[in-house]
Design a protein around this motif. Structure first.
Motif, PDB file in Angstrom:
ATOM      1  N   ARG A 147       0.837  -1.204   0.000  1.00 47.43           N
ATOM      2  CA  ARG A 147       0.000   0.000   0.000  1.00 47.43           C
ATOM      3  C   ARG A 147       0.869   1.250   0.000  1.00 47.43           C
ATOM      4  NH1 ARG A 147      -1.728   3.532   4.308  1.00 47.43           N
ATOM      5  NH2 ARG A 147      -0.216   2.377   5.571  1.00 47.43           N
ATOM      6  N   ARG A 148       1.988   1.187   0.729  1.00 48.62           N
ATOM      7  CA  ARG A 148       2.845   2.351   0.911  1.00 48.62           C
ATOM      8  C   ARG A 148       4.276   1.868   1.148  1.00 48.62           C
ATOM      9  NH1 ARG A 148       2.086   7.679   3.347  1.00 48.62           N
ATOM     10  NH2 ARG A 148       4.048   8.365   4.303  1.00 48.62           N
ATOM     11  N   VAL A 149       5.245   2.594   0.598  1.00 53.11           N
ATOM     12  CA  VAL A 149       6.660   2.272   0.777  1.00 53.11           C
ATOM     13  C   VAL A 149       7.393   3.501   1.287  1.00 53.11           C
ATOM     14  CG1 VAL A 149       8.803   1.532  -0.349  1.00 53.11           C
ATOM     15  CG2 VAL A 149       6.603   0.561  -1.088  1.00 53.11           C
ATOM     16  N   PHE A 168      10.780   3.866  -7.849  1.00 54.25           N
ATOM     17  CA  PHE A 168       9.454   3.352  -7.502  1.00 54.25           C
ATOM     18  C   PHE A 168       8.358   4.302  -7.979  1.00 54.25           C
ATOM     19  CE2 PHE A 168      11.515   1.240  -3.566  1.00 54.25           C
ATOM     20  CZ  PHE A 168      11.936   0.184  -4.336  1.00 54.25           C
ATOM     21  N   TYR A 169       8.560   5.577  -7.704  1.00 46.18           N
ATOM     22  CA  TYR A 169       7.550   6.588  -8.030  1.00 46.18           C
ATOM     23  C   TYR A 169       7.256   6.630  -9.529  1.00 46.18           C
ATOM     24  CZ  TYR A 169       5.557  11.268  -8.662  1.00 46.18           C
ATOM     25  OH  TYR A 169       4.772  12.324  -9.033  1.00 46.18           O
ATOM     26  N   ARG A 170       8.311   6.550 -10.351  1.00 45.60           N
ATOM     27  CA  ARG A 170       8.117   6.626 -11.804  1.00 45.60           C
ATOM     28  C   ARG A 170       7.294   5.460 -12.330  1.00 45.60           C
ATOM     29  NH1 ARG A 170      13.678   8.578 -12.083  1.00 45.60           N
ATOM     30  NH2 ARG A 170      14.362   6.409 -12.290  1.00 45.60           N
ATOM     31  N   THR A 171       7.339   4.330 -11.645  1.00 42.74           N
ATOM     32  CA  THR A 171       6.592   3.162 -12.119  1.00 42.74           C
ATOM     33  C   THR A 171       5.278   2.967 -11.364  1.00 42.74           C
ATOM     34  OG1 THR A 171       7.992   1.803 -10.678  1.00 42.74           O
ATOM     35  CG2 THR A 171       8.604   1.935 -12.986  1.00 42.74           C
ATOM     36  N   GLY A 172       4.832   4.007 -10.664  1.00 44.27           N
ATOM     37  CA  GLY A 172       3.498   3.999 -10.085  1.00 44.27           C
ATOM     38  C   GLY A 172       3.379   3.437  -8.682  1.00 44.27           C
ATOM     39  N   VAL A 173       4.491   3.200  -7.994  1.00 42.60           N
ATOM     40  CA  VAL A 173       4.447   2.722  -6.613  1.00 42.60           C
ATOM     41  C   VAL A 173       4.311   3.917  -5.672  1.00 42.60           C
ATOM     42  CG1 VAL A 173       5.750   1.550  -4.791  1.00 42.60           C
ATOM     43  CG2 VAL A 173       5.826   0.680  -7.138  1.00 42.60           C
ATOM     44  N   ALA A 174       3.434   3.800  -4.693  1.00 41.60           N
ATOM     45  CA  ALA A 174       3.251   4.887  -3.710  1.00 41.60           C
ATOM     46  C   ALA A 174       4.425   4.858  -2.737  1.00 41.60           C
ATOM     47  CB  ALA A 174       1.939   4.700  -2.967  1.00 41.60           C
ATOM     48  N   PRO A 279       2.079  -4.093 -16.352  1.00 36.54           N
ATOM     49  CA  PRO A 279       1.029  -3.254 -16.954  1.00 36.54           C
ATOM     50  C   PRO A 279       0.924  -1.884 -16.276  1.00 36.54           C
ATOM     51  CG  PRO A 279       0.228  -5.482 -16.555  1.00 36.54           C
ATOM     52  CD  PRO A 279       1.531  -5.349 -15.823  1.00 36.54           C
ATOM     53  N   GLU A 280       0.898  -1.891 -14.923  1.00 32.49           N
ATOM     54  CA  GLU A 280       0.773  -0.616 -14.200  1.00 32.49           C
ATOM     55  C   GLU A 280       2.002   0.259 -14.408  1.00 32.49           C
ATOM     56  OE1 GLU A 280       0.609  -3.635 -12.911  1.00 32.49           O
ATOM     57  OE2 GLU A 280      -1.094  -3.858 -11.522  1.00 32.49           O
ATOM     58  N   ALA A 281       3.185  -0.358 -14.402  1.00 31.15           N
ATOM     59  CA  ALA A 281       4.414   0.409 -14.589  1.00 31.15           C
ATOM     60  C   ALA A 281       4.473   1.023 -15.975  1.00 31.15           C
ATOM     61  CB  ALA A 281       5.631  -0.489 -14.355  1.00 31.15           C
ATOM     62  N   SER A 282       4.086   0.267 -16.990  1.00 23.29           N
ATOM     63  CA  SER A 282       4.088   0.784 -18.360  1.00 23.29           C
ATOM     64  C   SER A 282       3.141   1.960 -18.503  1.00 23.29           C
ATOM     65  CB  SER A 282       3.697  -0.321 -19.342  1.00 23.29           C
ATOM     66  OG  SER A 282       4.657  -1.349 -19.338  1.00 23.29           O
ATOM     67  N   GLU A 283       1.945   1.823 -17.929  1.00 22.73           N
ATOM     68  CA  GLU A 283       0.966   2.902 -17.999  1.00 22.73           C
ATOM     69  C   GLU A 283       1.460   4.134 -17.273  1.00 22.73           C
ATOM     70  OE1 GLU A 283      -2.102   5.332 -18.796  1.00 22.73           O
ATOM     71  OE2 GLU A 283      -1.622   3.403 -19.745  1.00 22.73           O
ATOM     72  N   ALA A 284       2.067   3.955 -16.102  1.00 24.08           N
ATOM     73  CA  ALA A 284       2.589   5.085 -15.337  1.00 24.08           C
ATOM     74  C   ALA A 284       3.681   5.812 -16.113  1.00 24.08           C
ATOM     75  CB  ALA A 284       3.123   4.606 -13.989  1.00 24.08           C
ATOM     76  N   LEU A 285       4.585   5.079 -16.714  1.00 27.85           N
ATOM     77  CA  LEU A 285       5.673   5.691 -17.480  1.00 27.85           C
ATOM     78  C   LEU A 285       5.141   6.443 -18.695  1.00 27.85           C
ATOM     79  CD1 LEU A 285       8.220   2.739 -17.297  1.00 27.85           C
ATOM     80  CD2 LEU A 285       8.460   4.970 -16.188  1.00 27.85           C
TER      81      LEU A 285
END
Length: 306
Positions: A147-149, A168-174, A279-285
């Motif tokens: 949930r959070r890092v 982490f942030y660039r690939t959509g991790v909070a 998928p989430e990382a690609s979309e975030a980038l």
């Protein structure tokens, strides 16, 4: 000779090797001879390097270390480096400590560059030997589902912490990075089970970092130590320890190389997380790229026109 290192702390590791030479097998005697012939080289060598230099095998090196009472080669290297560092300290100048004995004040820049690359390359190879990839897998899986890092780092380790958090942030991790103890403790206090806290510290002894990670652990978060010393205070309280290479030295070039080793581990963790969140990382980038496309220079502006 198999007493624990602490039990014979008054006797240096090199003297212990000399005193116990008669107890060694033929193969281990070759290792002992190589270490005694050039202890500084032994302190820099990987286990594969020392095996090649002594004409033995990594297994022989490991048995030699255990015969001396050390858990493994990394611990023996630290002991040798510490002893040789003390022996030469009185001969070192401010230049030696802050820049390094391998680099002279009149050296041309091409030689300086080669020396820096040599030191960095040795550290990176050592990190490859030391790093537990199963531990990296465990950390990456936890971060991908978290949930959070929180990422903690102070002083020079703050650079590593910021790079890790940004990946982490660039690939959509909070993910958040904290480099000041009060802010870090406040953030750690709101972590919970399922969250992850990572602390970067080459020495593993920084009191503030230990406090930050301890608070995060008390809240149920998975705690991760990124350090060069697997038996340091930060490693002792962490659920998982990721070990990078470092020489036991105050030389500036070596300290920079130790930081580069930590950045290598940080990059590996970041990529492993991105793979698990493809998928989430690609979309975030892609979303970030679209958001800033209007601020990228065109070919005309890059060439100074318009």
């Amino acid at each position: 000779m198999t007493d624990a290192p602490g039990a014979t702390a008054q006797i240096g590791v090199l003297e212990r090797i000399r005193m116990g030479a008669s107890e060694l097998s033929d193969a281990m005697s070759k290792v002992a001879g190589q270490v005694l012939a050039d202890p500084e080289a032994a302190a820099r060598a990987t286990i594969m390097d020392l095996a090649e230099l002594s004409g033995t095998s990594p297994g022989t090196i490991t048995r030699f270390c255990r015969h001396l009472g050390y858990d493994g080669y990394a611990a023996l290297r630290v002991a040798i480096a510490t002893e040789t560092g003390r022996a030469s300290a009185r001969h070192e100048t401010g230049w030696d400590v802050n820049i390094g004995r391998e680099i002279g004040p009149d050296d041309p820049l091409d030689r300086v560059l080669k020396q820096l690359i040599t030191i960095d390359a040795a550290m990176l190879r050592d990190t490859m030997d030391l790093l537990d990839l199963a531990a990296v897998e465990r950390v990456a899986a936890a971060i991908a589902a978290a949930r959070r890092v929180d990422v903690y780092g102070v002083g020079s380790s703050a650079i590593v912490a910021r790079e890790l958090q940004m990946g982490f942030y660039r690939t959509g991790v909070a993910a958040w990075v904290w480099t000041e103890v009060h802010d870090a403790l406040a953030s750690a206090a709101i972590l919970a089970e399922g969250d992850v806290a990572i602390a970067a510290s080459v020495s593993g002894t920084t009191v503030e970092i230990v406090e930050m990670l301890s608070e995060a652990g008390s809240r149920g978060a998975l705690t991760v130590a990124l350090t060069a010393f697997p038996h340091s205070p930060i490693a002792e309280i962490a659920d998982v320890t990721l070990v990078s290479a470092s020489r036991q030295t105050d030389h500036r070039a070596d300290l920079l190389a130790a930081r580069h080793s930590q950045l290598l581990v940080a990059d590996l963790v970041h990529i492993a997380v991105a793979q698990r969140r493809f998928p989430e990382a690609s979309e975030a980038l892609e979303s970030r790229a679209r958001a800033v496309v209007g601020h990228r220079p065109t070919p005309r502006t890059r060439n100074g026109a318009g």
